[in-house]
Design a protein around this motif. Structure first.
Motif, mmCIF file in Angstrom:
data_model
loop_
_atom_site.group_PDB
_atom_site.id
_atom_site.type_symbol
_atom_site.label_atom_id
_atom_site.label_comp_id
_atom_site.label_asym_id
_atom_site.label_seq_id
_atom_site.Cartn_x
_atom_site.Cartn_y
_atom_site.Cartn_z
ATOM 1 N N GLY A 195 20.504 23.032 6.704
ATOM 2 C CA GLY A 195 20.585 23.240 8.149
ATOM 3 C C GLY A 195 19.245 23.322 8.840
ATOM 4 O O GLY A 195 19.152 23.056 10.044
ATOM 5 N N GLY A 196 18.177 23.719 8.114
ATOM 6 C CA GLY A 196 16.863 23.825 8.743
ATOM 7 C C GLY A 196 16.324 22.494 9.232
ATOM 8 O O GLY A 196 15.539 22.443 10.179
ATOM 9 N N ILE A 197 16.700 21.396 8.583
ATOM 10 C CA ILE A 197 16.243 20.062 8.958
ATOM 11 C C ILE A 197 17.195 19.426 9.967
ATOM 12 O O ILE A 197 16.815 18.535 10.729
ATOM 13 C CB ILE A 197 16.144 19.154 7.709
ATOM 14 N N ARG A 198 18.418 19.895 9.988
ATOM 15 C CA ARG A 198 19.435 19.299 10.846
ATOM 16 C C ARG A 198 19.088 19.484 12.323
ATOM 17 O O ARG A 198 18.774 20.569 12.775
ATOM 18 C CB ARG A 198 20.792 19.954 10.555
ATOM 19 N N SER A 199 19.154 18.412 13.059
ATOM 20 C CA SER A 199 19.030 18.438 14.519
ATOM 21 C C SER A 199 19.689 17.176 15.062
ATOM 22 O O SER A 199 19.837 16.184 14.331
ATOM 23 C CB SER A 199 17.568 18.503 14.969
ATOM 24 N N PHE A 200 20.082 17.193 16.317
ATOM 25 C CA PHE A 200 20.719 16.025 16.915
ATOM 26 C C PHE A 200 19.786 14.822 16.844
ATOM 27 O O PHE A 200 20.212 13.704 16.515
ATOM 28 C CB PHE A 200 21.086 16.324 18.374
ATOM 29 N N PHE A 201 18.495 15.042 17.103
ATOM 30 C CA PHE A 201 17.526 13.948 17.076
ATOM 31 C C PHE A 201 17.427 13.337 15.686
ATOM 32 O O PHE A 201 17.423 12.110 15.519
ATOM 33 C CB PHE A 201 16.154 14.451 17.519
ATOM 34 N N ASN A 202 17.367 14.188 14.636
ATOM 35 C CA ASN A 202 17.247 13.677 13.268
ATOM 36 C C ASN A 202 18.480 12.889 12.840
ATOM 37 O O ASN A 202 18.363 11.839 12.194
ATOM 38 C CB ASN A 202 17.004 14.833 12.304
ATOM 39 N N LEU A 203 19.660 13.383 13.184
ATOM 40 C CA LEU A 203 20.884 12.680 12.818
ATOM 41 C C LEU A 203 20.984 11.338 13.538
ATOM 42 O O LEU A 203 21.402 10.329 12.953
ATOM 43 C CB LEU A 203 22.106 13.535 13.124
ATOM 44 N N GLU A 204 20.587 11.319 14.814
ATOM 45 C CA GLU A 204 20.596 10.070 15.574
ATOM 46 C C GLU A 204 19.601 9.071 14.990
ATOM 47 O O GLU A 204 19.887 7.877 14.888
ATOM 48 C CB GLU A 204 20.253 10.354 17.039
ATOM 49 N N MET A 205 18.432 9.570 14.587
ATOM 50 C CA MET A 205 17.401 8.693 14.034
ATOM 51 C C MET A 205 17.865 8.074 12.720
ATOM 52 O O MET A 205 17.684 6.867 12.492
ATOM 53 C CB MET A 205 16.113 9.482 13.820
ATOM 54 N N LEU A 206 18.483 8.867 11.850
ATOM 55 C CA LEU A 206 18.992 8.335 10.585
ATOM 56 C C LEU A 206 20.066 7.276 10.823
ATOM 57 O O LEU A 206 20.089 6.244 10.146
ATOM 58 C CB LEU A 206 19.569 9.476 9.741
ATOM 59 N N GLU B 101 20.392 5.361 13.500
ATOM 60 C CA GLU B 101 19.757 4.163 14.051
ATOM 61 C C GLU B 101 19.028 3.367 12.979
ATOM 62 O O GLU B 101 18.944 2.137 13.047
ATOM 63 C CB GLU B 101 18.785 4.557 15.165
ATOM 64 N N MET B 102 18.482 4.077 11.969
ATOM 65 C CA MET B 102 17.785 3.404 10.869
ATOM 66 C C MET B 102 18.764 2.911 9.799
ATOM 67 O O MET B 102 18.336 2.398 8.766
ATOM 68 C CB MET B 102 16.761 4.350 10.236
ATOM 69 N N GLU B 103 20.072 3.079 10.061
ATOM 70 C CA GLU B 103 21.136 2.658 9.142
ATOM 71 C C GLU B 103 20.985 3.333 7.776
ATOM 72 O O GLU B 103 21.192 2.713 6.728
ATOM 73 C CB GLU B 103 21.161 1.135 9.004
ATOM 74 N N LEU B 104 20.635 4.609 7.810
ATOM 75 C CA LEU B 104 20.519 5.409 6.605
ATOM 76 C C LEU B 104 21.655 6.430 6.582
ATOM 77 O O LEU B 104 22.108 6.899 7.626
ATOM 78 C CB LEU B 104 19.161 6.131 6.558
ATOM 79 N N ARG B 105 22.095 6.779 5.393
ATOM 80 C CA ARG B 105 23.173 7.746 5.239
ATOM 81 C C ARG B 105 22.602 9.149 5.088
ATOM 82 O O ARG B 105 21.467 9.330 4.640
ATOM 83 C CB ARG B 105 24.026 7.410 4.013
ATOM 84 N N TYR B 106 23.412 10.128 5.454
ATOM 85 C CA TYR B 106 22.968 11.510 5.311
ATOM 86 C C TYR B 106 24.135 12.409 4.929
ATOM 87 O O TYR B 106 25.296 12.120 5.186
ATOM 88 C CB TYR B 106 22.310 12.023 6.594
ATOM 89 N N VAL B 107 23.791 13.513 4.272
ATOM 90 C CA VAL B 107 24.715 14.605 3.986
ATOM 91 C C VAL B 107 23.978 15.870 4.376
ATOM 92 O O VAL B 107 22.869 16.122 3.891
ATOM 93 C CB VAL B 107 25.109 14.675 2.496
ATOM 94 N N THR B 108 24.559 16.652 5.261
ATOM 95 C CA THR B 108 23.878 17.847 5.717
ATOM 96 C C THR B 108 24.871 18.968 5.933
ATOM 97 O O THR B 108 26.082 18.746 6.000
ATOM 98 C CB THR B 108 23.098 17.580 7.021
ATOM 99 N N ARG B 109 24.353 20.155 6.057
ATOM 100 C CA ARG B 109 25.203 21.333 6.265
ATOM 101 C C ARG B 109 25.246 21.681 7.741
ATOM 102 O O ARG B 109 24.200 21.790 8.393
ATOM 103 C CB ARG B 109 24.674 22.511 5.457
#
Length: 351
Positions: free
Chosen positions: A67-78, A80-88
């Motif tokens: 959760g410390g890395i999670r932010s709306f900007f980071n999720l949007e950026m991933l 847009e870069m067509e990268l997958r993510y798993v976050t809490r």
């Protein structure tokens, strides 16, 4: 580079640097970055992504972060870069999601070992948890409430009826925030100017309903990962946390006795290289069915001594200390025994 910032070791009196480490799925560290100590965790991901693409040519990956890395900007950026993510996700999102579930799909009715998958707004979520997490959540909440109660009673005893209500409320709010207990209490000033407080039983009951559960979010399609695989991705995050633990303990990345940025970075890189080597050893030994902690074995290997008998400055014979039988079996299992059967030539020259 060295700045005062949020200290996870509760040492706000000490300046610090921020380490950014990423590992692959096997726990092998890939890059390490050293950033100034007053940066927010959520601001570290963009630079890491750019560096990984530039240095490694990364095109496809699943990023797992807490959760410390999670932010709306980071999720949007991933995305847009067509990268997958798993976050809490945070607890508020968990409570909101649970409240909207039908009664027959409430978490308490689900198998805790598997988790429960929910789709919402084009994203996949998994609700997971366990009994030990429920116990931890209860103990953590009770400790925070107990500490806050003592401080609130102290404030109540010392509060004056003519004290400014805004200043008093601000002081109480800051104290509860420090205790991480603000949401559990209601407080104010009555008509006679007396300070009062009480537990917010409704909020506590609401949180108790989700004790032991946590919510994961991903943009991974179901075709690429099942709910079980999605959950397994997140659990591997513990390997990254282990990397930080080892960097801070036996590799002694701290304290850092340097002030120049280049020397601080080089100090961290040397520690990081040592961790990379131990992680590689652990990965290779796991293929042999050996899962003992690498540093523990390395400390045992330090009992082996190599001596050189010299006469008039000329080496005559190399002597290897006797290896205990138990250690001998460990070396054989790890296929290291041939190394000690005949000391390598470089060993004599290093004396």
């Amino acid at each position: 580079m060295v700045r005062h910032g949020y200290s996870r070791d509760h040492r706000e009196d000490r300046p610090q640097v921020l380490l950014v480490v990423a590992t692959d799925a096997k726990g092998i560290p890939i890059p390490v970055e050293v950033l100034r100590g007053n940066r927010a965790d959520s601001s570290t991901l963009p630079g890491l992504l750019v560096g990984l693409r530039r240095r490694l040519g990364m095109e496809k990956a699943v990023f797992v972060f807490d959760g410390g890395i999670r932010s709306f900007f980071n999720l949007e950026m991933l995305t847009e870069m067509e990268l997958r993510y798993v976050t809490r996700a945070n607890r508020g999102q968990l409570q909101e999601l649970v409240e909207k579930l039908p009664r027959d799909r409430q978490p308490e009715l689900w198998d805790r070992t598997e988790g429960m998958e929910v789709e919402k707004d084009g994203l996949r979520y998994v609700i997971a948890g366990g009994e030990w997490r429920a116990q931890r959540d209860r103990e953590r909440r009770e400790a925070r409430i107990s500490k806050a109660k003592l401080l609130l009673e102290e404030i109540k005893r010392n509060a004056h009826t003519d004290e400014d209500a805004v200043q008093l409320g601000s002081r109480v709010g800051r104290m509860l925030q420090r205790c991480k207990a603000h949401k559990y209490f209601r407080y104010g000033i009555d008509g006679k100017g007396r300070f009062w407080w009480k537990l917010d039983e409704k909020e506590i009951a609401k949180e108790q309903a989700t004790d032991g559960w946590y919510l994961l979010e991903t943009n991974l399609p179901a075709a690429e990962a099942s709910a079980k695989e999605f959950l397994a991705h997140y659990k591997k995050l513990g390997e990254v946390e282990q990397a930080f633990c080892e960097l801070k303990t036996y590799l002694e990345v701290r304290p850092v006795f340097h002030w120049r940025p280049d020397r601080v970075r080089n100090h961290v890189r040397i520690c990081f290289l040592a961790y990379w080597m131990t992680a590689r050893l652990a990965a290779e030994w796991s293929k042999l069915g050996v899962f003992e902690h690498v540093p523990a074995l390395l400390r045992r290997l330090q009992s082996i001594r190599l001596g050189v008998l010299s006469v008039e400055g000329k080496p005559i014979v190399r002597l290897l200390s006797k290896i205990p039988r138990e250690l001998n079996r460990l070396l054989e299992k790890r296929r290291l025994l041939p190394l000690f059967a005949q000391p390598p030539a470089w060993a004599a020259s290093s004396q």
